[in-house]
Design an enzyme around this catalytic site. Structure first.
Site, PDB file in Angstrom:
ATOM      1  N   GLY A 197       0.835  -1.191   0.000  1.00 29.89           N
ATOM      2  CA  GLY A 197       0.000   0.000   0.000  1.00 29.89           C
ATOM      3  C   GLY A 197       0.866   1.236   0.000  1.00 29.89           C
ATOM      4  O   GLY A 197       1.285   1.710  -1.036  1.00 29.89           O
ATOM      5  N   THR A 198       1.127   1.738   1.143  1.00 30.63           N
ATOM      6  CA  THR A 198       2.354   2.459   1.425  1.00 30.63           C
ATOM      7  C   THR A 198       2.397   3.946   1.181  1.00 30.63           C
ATOM      8  O   THR A 198       1.862   4.456   0.218  1.00 30.63           O
ATOM      9  CB  THR A 198       3.536   1.834   0.669  1.00 30.63           C
TER      10      THR A 198
END
Length: 234
Positions: free
Chosen positions: A13-14
């Protein structure tokens, strides 16, 4: 009904960030790893060491980014043995770019390479999916990056001190965590300069709160009605 979310690949995701300052670089990332709609790991480490003074921030597929990091670390180790001196940040970035480009049809990962060497000082290189390499004063990546471009246009400045750069990175990651559903957990940072690398950790309850996360403030009418529960006019 069969639930297929748990069978999906781990995604990071991040939000990942790299910032240069007057003397080195600061890398930062959140810690949420997702599998479909589920949070598989809320305290993962997305900043991976490549050499003593070079690190990589990883986003996208957890498996893809980890295998690229492992190969780059191996090649940099061989490079150091053959030449008798540590690899530069640019060499690490170009190796990462080469692996990403040659396997662009099979990899789903974007990375930021950051570090310090005696030839060029602190350097940041962004390597988005596809294998392009871009030297930048700051780089942002991952799903949370779309919320940060305007913030960085306003907040980043050339010649920042280490303290200013660290504060900027932590503030930016906390902002992305508040806005982006795929980012979350804690904030990890790595500061790299001529003295080496220093890791820091910021727990979720120590991060800055943003508008939606703050306690609601009563309006003036709420205050008036609370202090006068009996109607003023019968």
């Amino acid at each position: 009904m069969e639930n297929t979310d748990v069978d999906q690949p781990h995604s990071m995701g991040t939000t990942i960030i790299g910032v240069t300052y007057n003397g080195g670089v600061v890398l930062g990332a959140d810690s949420r790893t997702s599998t479909g709609m589920y949070v598989a790991n809320r305290a993962s480490d997305k900043i991976t060491q490549l050499t003593d003074n070079v690190y990589v921030c990883r986003s996208g597929s957890a498996a893809d980014s980890q295998i690229v990091s492992d190969y780059v670390r191996y090649f940099l180790h061989q490079h150091t043995i053959q030449l008798g001196q540590p690899a530069t940040v640019k060499v690490a970035a170009n190796l990462t770019r080469l692996l990403s480009y040659n396997n662009k049809d099979r990899l789903q990962t974007g990375m930021i390479i950051g570090g310090w060497d005696k030839y060029e000082g602190g350097k940041i290189y962004g390597i988005p999916p596809g294998g392009t390499v871009l030297e930048q004063p700051f780089a942002i990546g991952g799903s949370g990056s779309s919320y940060l471009y305007g913030f960085f246009d306003q907040a980043w400045k050339e010649g920042m001190t280490q303290e200013e750069a660290e504060k900027l990175v932590v503030t930016a990651v906390s902002l992305a965590i508040a806005r982006d559903g795929a980012s979350g957990g804690v904030v990890r940072t790595v500061t790299i300069n001529k003295d080496g690398a220093t890791r820091k950790f910021y727990s979720g309850d120590s991060l800055q709160l943003w508008h939606e996360e703050l306690e609601p403030v009563n309006s003036l009418l709420d205050v008036v009605f609370a202090s006068s529960p009996v109607p003023m006019v019968s």
